[in-house]
Write an enzyme that holds these catalytic residues in place. Structure first.
Site, mmCIF file in Angstrom:
data_model
loop_
_atom_site.group_PDB
_atom_site.id
_atom_site.type_symbol
_atom_site.label_atom_id
_atom_site.label_comp_id
_atom_site.label_asym_id
_atom_site.label_seq_id
_atom_site.Cartn_x
_atom_site.Cartn_y
_atom_site.Cartn_z
ATOM 1 N N GLU A 72 -6.174 4.767 8.588
ATOM 2 C CA GLU A 72 -6.096 6.309 8.154
ATOM 3 C C GLU A 72 -7.283 6.929 7.358
ATOM 4 O O GLU A 72 -7.363 7.975 7.823
ATOM 5 C CB GLU A 72 -4.848 6.253 7.194
ATOM 6 C CG GLU A 72 -3.492 5.882 7.840
ATOM 7 C CD GLU A 72 -2.481 5.469 7.098
ATOM 8 O OE1 GLU A 72 -1.353 5.065 7.581
ATOM 9 O OE2 GLU A 72 -2.658 5.290 5.826
ATOM 10 N N GLY A 86 3.060 -1.160 4.250
ATOM 11 C CA GLY A 86 3.049 0.264 3.705
ATOM 12 C C GLY A 86 4.466 0.721 3.423
ATOM 13 O O GLY A 86 4.992 0.326 2.415
ATOM 14 N N GLY A 87 5.155 1.169 4.217
ATOM 15 C CA GLY A 87 6.473 1.699 4.404
ATOM 16 C C GLY A 87 7.416 0.939 3.555
ATOM 17 O O GLY A 87 8.300 1.487 2.623
ATOM 18 N N SER A 121 3.766 -2.338 10.322
ATOM 19 C CA SER A 121 5.265 -2.545 10.435
ATOM 20 C C SER A 121 5.947 -3.510 9.962
ATOM 21 O O SER A 121 6.888 -4.039 10.638
ATOM 22 C CB SER A 121 5.755 -1.873 11.933
ATOM 23 O OG SER A 121 5.284 -0.588 12.116
ATOM 24 N N HIS A 149 -9.323 1.480 5.612
ATOM 25 C CA HIS A 149 -8.065 1.757 6.185
ATOM 26 C C HIS A 149 -8.022 2.531 7.457
ATOM 27 O O HIS A 149 -8.923 3.659 7.350
ATOM 28 C CB HIS A 149 -6.981 2.107 5.108
ATOM 29 C CG HIS A 149 -5.716 2.080 5.612
ATOM 30 N ND1 HIS A 149 -5.078 2.775 6.751
ATOM 31 C CD2 HIS A 149 -4.534 1.177 5.422
ATOM 32 C CE1 HIS A 149 -3.817 2.535 6.784
ATOM 33 N NE2 HIS A 149 -3.466 1.448 6.234
ATOM 34 N N GLU A 155 -4.949 -4.741 11.018
ATOM 35 C CA GLU A 155 -3.937 -3.839 11.236
ATOM 36 C C GLU A 155 -4.148 -3.019 12.300
ATOM 37 O O GLU A 155 -4.757 -2.043 12.637
ATOM 38 C CB GLU A 155 -3.745 -2.568 10.170
ATOM 39 C CG GLU A 155 -3.643 -3.415 8.585
ATOM 40 C CD GLU A 155 -3.174 -2.319 7.615
ATOM 41 O OE1 GLU A 155 -3.903 -1.249 7.557
ATOM 42 O OE2 GLU A 155 -2.353 -2.551 6.866
ATOM 43 N N GLY A 198 3.107 2.100 10.914
ATOM 44 C CA GLY A 198 4.236 3.128 10.540
ATOM 45 C C GLY A 198 5.141 3.511 11.996
ATOM 46 O O GLY A 198 5.767 4.565 12.057
ATOM 47 N N ASN A 241 0.805 -1.329 -0.102
ATOM 48 C CA ASN A 241 -0.006 -0.012 -0.049
ATOM 49 C C ASN A 241 0.879 1.106 -0.105
ATOM 50 O O ASN A 241 1.488 1.543 1.000
ATOM 51 C CB ASN A 241 -0.816 0.067 1.225
ATOM 52 C CG ASN A 241 -1.755 1.228 1.342
ATOM 53 O OD1 ASN A 241 -1.616 2.058 0.410
ATOM 54 N ND2 ASN A 241 -2.443 1.613 2.460
ATOM 55 N N TRP A 242 0.930 1.931 -0.920
ATOM 56 C CA TRP A 242 2.035 2.948 -1.273
ATOM 57 C C TRP A 242 1.323 4.212 -0.474
ATOM 58 O O TRP A 242 2.095 5.081 -0.228
ATOM 59 C CB TRP A 242 2.231 3.202 -2.701
ATOM 60 C CG TRP A 242 3.371 2.381 -3.351
ATOM 61 C CD1 TRP A 242 3.944 1.298 -2.501
ATOM 62 C CD2 TRP A 242 3.760 2.574 -4.587
ATOM 63 N NE1 TRP A 242 4.837 0.690 -3.492
ATOM 64 C CE2 TRP A 242 4.942 1.188 -4.821
ATOM 65 C CE3 TRP A 242 3.742 3.304 -5.668
ATOM 66 C CZ2 TRP A 242 5.447 1.200 -5.888
ATOM 67 C CZ3 TRP A 242 4.510 3.233 -6.838
ATOM 68 C CH2 TRP A 242 5.264 1.990 -6.885
ATOM 69 N N LYS A 243 0.242 4.312 -0.185
ATOM 70 C CA LYS A 243 -0.470 5.415 0.586
ATOM 71 C C LYS A 243 -0.239 6.694 -0.140
ATOM 72 O O LYS A 243 -0.443 6.667 -1.528
ATOM 73 C CB LYS A 243 -0.035 5.572 1.819
ATOM 74 C CG LYS A 243 -0.189 4.136 2.795
ATOM 75 C CD LYS A 243 0.033 4.326 4.197
ATOM 76 C CE LYS A 243 -0.104 3.048 4.970
ATOM 77 N NZ LYS A 243 0.158 3.260 6.459
HETATM 78 O O1 LIG Z 1 -1.538 -0.458 4.781
HETATM 79 C C1 LIG Z 1 -0.516 -0.845 5.240
HETATM 80 C C2 LIG Z 1 -0.394 -0.264 6.713
HETATM 81 O O2 LIG Z 1 -0.999 0.653 7.199
HETATM 82 C C3 LIG Z 1 0.962 -0.753 7.179
HETATM 83 O O3 LIG Z 1 1.712 0.193 7.166
HETATM 84 P P1 LIG Z 1 3.141 -0.018 7.636
HETATM 85 O O4 LIG Z 1 3.731 -0.990 6.844
HETATM 86 O O5 LIG Z 1 4.133 1.398 6.846
HETATM 87 O O6 LIG Z 1 3.309 0.218 9.009
#
Ligand SMILES: O=C[C@H](O)COP(=O)(O)O
Length: 253
Positions: free
Chosen positions: A95, A231-232, A210, A93, A164, A170, A10-12
């Site tokens: 967020e 994500g990151g 994470s 999500h 999640e 994050g 997920n590149w957000k």
């Molecule tokens: O969609 C992905 C999740 O929000 C996890 O994000 P993260 O891997 O940066 O903690």
């Protein structure tokens, strides 16, 4: 470990066309890793280009509006996402639940609209640190699931759940393997109650929060973990492929 783990990036709100090189690198490597199903959810602006340039991996979106169309300035419908080449959409999500006040009913409506045009959905659920510390994690996640899961005919076959924990997103912090196992068992019970024993048993449950190559084995090794929503660590081919390689190695036993 799942029969064929599903690792989704997920590149957000990251990614301009310069990042397509990362998508291409992931796509090329994914060809070697037939033991793992790989997908990316880039920003809306990159869905079509990613679909064109990364032919092997799945490509999806990070959200959609619940309406088929209309006077919703700035929003994007599920049909538009499908037209752009998306095969799935992430809904609910944390967020978006937090930043946009999305309710379980909003998430369900988005999921139903995605299924209606033939997209699959990844339904996100997860508790806050306050809810966890109050011992309410499982009840919160169960409530979110029951309120967010689509009920259209055959929905279970097109649904993936992503657990999640909000406090792990994050932050570099992750639950213990035992805690992930306990939550995934609880989620599986909700899914069987909601969709029936057989259909509910087949829904994949991803872990997100994470995930890195360094902790992927312990997180993916928890009970009933069908993959990861990353994500990151999905923003570069190197770090994302590191997670994918761990998942592939786990398949080799
Ligand atoms: O969609 C992905 C999740 O929000 C996890 O994000 P993260 O891997 O940066 O903690």
């Amino acid at each position: 470990m799942a029969v064929r783990p599903y690792i989704v990036g997920n590149w957000k709100m990251h990614g301009t066309r310069s990042m397509l090189s990362e998508a291409r690198a992931i796509d090329r490597a994914a060809e070697r890793l037939i033991k793992v199903e790989v997908a990316l959810a880039p920003p809306f602006t990159l869905i079509h280009a990613t679909r064109k340039e990364a032919g092997l991996i799945g490509v999806g979106a990070q959200d959609c509006h619940a309406a088929e169309g209309g006077a919703h300035t700035g929003d994007i419908s599920a049909a538009m996402l499908k037209d752009a080449g998306a095969g799935f959409v992430i809904v609910g999500h944390s967020e978006r639940r937090a930043d946009h006040g999305e309710t379980d009913a909003d998430v369900k409506a988005k999921a139903e609209s995605a299924l209606a045009v033939g997209l699959s959905v990844i339904v996100c659920v997860g508790e806050t640190e306050e809810q966890r510390d109050a011992g309410k994690a499982e009840s919160v996640v169960a409530r979110q699931l029951k309120g967010s899961l689509p009920t259209a005919d055959g929905a279970a076959e097109k649904v993936t759940v992503a657990y999640e924990p909000v406090w792990a997103i994050g932050t570099g912090r992750t639950p213990t393997t035992d805690d992930v196992s306990a939550m995934h068992r609880a989620i599986r019970k909700v899914l069987k109650d909601f969709y029936g024993e057989e259909a509910g048993a087949k829904v994949r449950i991803l872990y997100g929060g994470s995930v890195k190559a360094e902790n992927a084995a312990e997180l993916l090794g928890a009970d009933d973990v069908g993959g990861a929503l990353v994500g990151g660590a999905s923003l570069t081919a190197e770090s994302f492929l590191g997670i994918i390689a761990v998942a592939a190695e786990m398949q080799e036993g």
